[in-house]
Enzyme design. Structure first.
Site, short mmCIF file in Angstrom:
data_model
loop_
_atom_site.label_atom_id
_atom_site.label_comp_id
_atom_site.label_asym_id
_atom_site.label_seq_id
_atom_site.Cartn_x
_atom_site.Cartn_y
_atom_site.Cartn_z
CG ASN A 39 69.70 67.41 46.04
OD1 ASN A 39 70.43 66.66 47.49
ND2 ASN A 39 70.26 67.29 45.12
CD GLU A 52 66.28 75.21 46.69
OE1 GLU A 52 66.75 74.14 46.10
OE2 GLU A 52 66.97 75.54 45.86
N1 THU Z 1 68.75 70.77 43.37
C1 THU Z 1 68.10 71.29 44.79
O1 THU Z 1 68.07 70.48 45.24
N2 THU Z 1 68.26 72.28 44.76
C2 THU Z 1 68.88 73.49 44.01
O2 THU Z 1 68.25 74.96 43.66
C3 THU Z 1 68.91 73.41 42.16
C4 THU Z 1 68.92 71.70 41.96
C5 THU Z 1 68.77 69.39 42.96
C6 THU Z 1 67.33 68.66 42.34
C7 THU Z 1 68.70 67.56 41.82
O3 THU Z 1 68.49 66.26 42.44
C8 THU Z 1 70.09 67.85 41.96
O4 THU Z 1 70.00 69.10 42.56
C9 THU Z 1 71.00 68.41 40.35
O5 THU Z 1 69.70 69.06 38.99
#
Ligand code: THU
Length: 130
Positions: A39, A52
């Site tokens: 992320n 993802e």
């Molecule tokens: N996040 C992801 O990268 N993937 C997920 O499946 C759930 C949430 C991230 C987005 C954000 O940077 C952080 O987790 C908190 O929501």
């Protein structure tokens, strides 16, 4: 390297100054190659991207449009479910029965599929003949 290990490794690079919640994802393309993503947050919060989405973008950038396996990992009490938008993104490139492993850094695992994550998904057929 296993898919989950690729997700675990890329997770270290997550850019999360706002949530402090690192997520790693890895997808295996039809070729067998692994693509990883983490992320990447932004001070304009909605501009942040999920792990993802990063993994899928890497796969498409490498010339593949079919994923056969997915893994997602985070340091959370229970395996983290992909957000709604990421479920639709996974559905774009996966099949109903494509396996998805959701994991925690301390070893918990939840096995599901792309189809079970997004029942009733929006598909091209819903637009009718065009
Ligand atoms: N996040 C992801 O990268 N993937 C997920 O499946 C759930 C949430 C991230 C987005 C954000 O940077 C952080 O987790 C908190 O929501």
């Amino acid at each position: 390297m296993s898919l989950i290990d690729a997700a675990r490794e890329v997770r270290e690079n997550a850019y999360v100054p706002y949530s402090h919640f690192k997520v790693g994802a890895a997808v295996r393309g039809r070729s067998g190659r692994i693509y990883a993503g983490c992320n990447v947050e932004n001070v304009a919060y909605p501009e942040g991207t999920c792990a993802e989405a990063g993994a899928i973008a890497a796969m498409v950038a490498a010339g593949e449009t079919e994923l056969v396996e997915v893994a997602v990992i985070a340091d959370s009490p229970a395996p983290v479910p992909p957000c709604g938008g990421c479920r639709q993104k996974l559905a774009e490139f996966g099949r109903h029965d494509t396996p998805v492993t959701l994991a925690t850094t301390d070893g918990k695992r939840f096995e599901t599929t792309v189809g079970d994550l997004l029942p009733g998904r929006f598909e091209a057929a819903h637009m009718g003949r065009r």
